[in-house]
Enzyme design. Sequence first.
Site, PDB file in Angstrom:
ATOM      1  N   LYS A   1       0.873  -1.192   0.000  1.00  0.00           N
ATOM      2  CA  LYS A   1       0.000   0.000   0.000  1.00  0.00           C
ATOM      3  C   LYS A   1       0.899   1.228   0.000  1.00  0.00           C
ATOM      4  O   LYS A   1       2.025   1.188   0.479  1.00  0.00           O
ATOM      5  CB  LYS A   1      -0.866   0.018   1.257  1.00  0.00           C
ATOM      6  CG  LYS A   1      -2.088   0.885   1.125  1.00  0.00           C
ATOM      7  CD  LYS A   1      -3.219   0.100   0.499  1.00  0.00           C
ATOM      8  CE  LYS A   1      -4.431   0.940   0.227  1.00  0.00           C
ATOM      9  NZ  LYS A   1      -5.597   0.082  -0.068  1.00  0.00           N
TER      10      LYS A   1
ATOM     11  N   ASN B   1     -16.391   6.490  -5.291  1.00  0.00           N
ATOM     12  CA  ASN B   1     -16.429   5.413  -6.257  1.00  0.00           C
ATOM     13  C   ASN B   1     -17.016   4.119  -5.698  1.00  0.00           C
ATOM     14  O   ASN B   1     -17.809   3.436  -6.350  1.00  0.00           O
ATOM     15  CB  ASN B   1     -14.991   5.183  -6.719  1.00  0.00           C
ATOM     16  CG  ASN B   1     -14.947   4.305  -7.913  1.00  0.00           C
ATOM     17  OD1 ASN B   1     -15.658   4.555  -8.876  1.00  0.00           O
ATOM     18  ND2 ASN B   1     -14.174   3.257  -7.836  1.00  0.00           N
TER      19      ASN B   1
ATOM     20  N   ASP C   1      -6.933   4.331  -4.554  1.00  0.00           N
ATOM     21  CA  ASP C   1      -7.604   4.207  -3.266  1.00  0.00           C
ATOM     22  C   ASP C   1      -8.219   5.595  -3.062  1.00  0.00           C
ATOM     23  O   ASP C   1      -8.413   6.327  -4.043  1.00  0.00           O
ATOM     24  CB  ASP C   1      -6.599   3.824  -2.155  1.00  0.00           C
ATOM     25  CG  ASP C   1      -7.282   3.318  -0.888  1.00  0.00           C
ATOM     26  OD1 ASP C   1      -7.573   2.121  -0.809  1.00  0.00           O
ATOM     27  OD2 ASP C   1      -7.546   4.137   0.028  1.00  0.00           O
TER      28      ASP C   1
HETATM   29  N1  GLU Z   1      -7.321   0.306  -2.842  1.00  0.00           N
HETATM   30  C1  GLU Z   1      -8.119  -0.854  -3.128  1.00  0.00           C
HETATM   31  C2  GLU Z   1      -8.114  -1.781  -1.946  1.00  0.00           C
HETATM   32  O1  GLU Z   1      -8.166  -1.324  -0.814  1.00  0.00           O
HETATM   33  C3  GLU Z   1      -7.726  -1.500  -4.451  1.00  0.00           C
HETATM   34  C4  GLU Z   1      -6.314  -1.958  -4.557  1.00  0.00           C
HETATM   35  C5  GLU Z   1      -5.911  -2.435  -5.937  1.00  0.00           C
HETATM   36  O2  GLU Z   1      -6.724  -2.464  -6.827  1.00  0.00           O
HETATM   37  O3  GLU Z   1      -4.734  -2.807  -6.081  1.00  0.00           O
HETATM   38  O4  GLU Z   1      -8.116  -2.982  -2.037  1.00  0.00           O
END
Ligand code: GLU
Length: 451
Positions: free
Chosen positions: A127, A242, A167
């Site tokens: 992340k 979203n 995100d």
């Molecule tokens: N940010 C999203 C999550 O919390 C998507 C992450 C992604 O698609 O790599 O899973």
Amino acid sequence: MNSYIKEVIDATAAKNPGQPEFMQTVTEVLTSLEPLVEKNEKLYRENAILERMVEPERQIMFRVPWTDDQGKPHVNRGYRIQFNSAIGPYKGGLRFQKDVNLSIIKFLGFEQVFKNSLTSLPMGGGKGGSDFDPVGKSDAEVMRFCQSFMTELYRHIGPNLDVPAGDMGVGGREIGYLFGQYKRIRNQYENGVLTGKGLSFGGSLIRPEATGYGATYFLTNVLSYLGKNIKGMTFAISGFGNVAWGATEKITELGGKVLTLSGPDGYVYIPNGIKKEEIPYMLEMQASHKNIVKMFADKFGYEFVPGKKPWGNVKADIYMPCARQNEILIEDAEATVKMGGVQILNEVSNMPTTNEAVAYLQQHGIIVCPSKAVNAGGVAVSGLEMSQNSERLAWSKEEVDEKLKGIMANIFKQIIDALQAAGIKENNFVQGANLAGFKKVADAMIAQGLV
Ligand code: GLU
């Protein structure tokens, strides 16, 4: 509590002072693993499984300088936490939001490891993000920020190494700017380096809808397991971004009624449920980058309740938080139980509920579906985007949607199987998701030796 689990939680707390969100998730996950750790304690100790699970493989923090439209310089901090690559390249989103800090990125990275494992796709966990505040910024400012951010990040990522995505605060616009700068610096067309891309340069159909659709598909599995049906059920949703948009669209299509949306400014109450034709306005609100939900109430003449969240204030069968971490606190859980009527908390945003509030709701008969499982559809379709990029092909909407449905059904099945294997009778889906997500990663780590 098992002594190995306790030792690791205590050591992690001592080593990571000032990281409350990270400690919250570490405590929640590790304590729920008790049945598995009891059974395998010797093996896990010999392989330092818990110690390695809570220590990111790599943590990157960097300076992001950029100039605003007036030529004034600003400096933000960039992060990328490469948490665990046992089952695949690091994978997870980037969050641009003013209160982002190391604790928040580490909590998100830690959760991502188990979430990605649950999807059954070959993705490790990572992340990243920045304390950059996109609210009120012009396109040109966002572009300059993204270019500066990528000028450092590019050296740490790649299609087989680490694949960021969106995100909070990072959507199609930001991914486009980030990809453009990556391509320019690398001088290679590696579109598998980021997911959530535009359709014209390797994005996947259904990716924008995936988190909200997936969360709804997960819920339909839960409901049929409980002998219930989504038709006519009422929902309180928070957020209007979203994720909330995708969920609202799918719930409404399947015959559910969405009674609320919310923003940092308060919530909107829609007594008979949102109408299909009102849903696209959520996208316009997002595109305005004002981050206020009152616009929705004003546009369609609904009641706006300033400064409040729906939790404990609005009676609905299902609560679906789609906004941010720790939005349901113990006092909200108490108010919810007191009010009555809520059957299921389907967590869509990452860690929307405090550990105390989860325990309270469960004790009072409310079924909690954990975000790690519920929101995994987003990253799952990111995984499918990576597959399409590797194949240099694009799949149809129907094909991606069918695969997403299958993945969400499989996640629910893994949860049920994990609970059965551990001999747990109650519908503790929080524990089931942790047990299932963890076991696959732990098995891979043991097989790969002490690395
Ligand atoms: N940010 C999203 C999550 O919390 C998507 C992450 C992604 O698609 O790599 O899973």
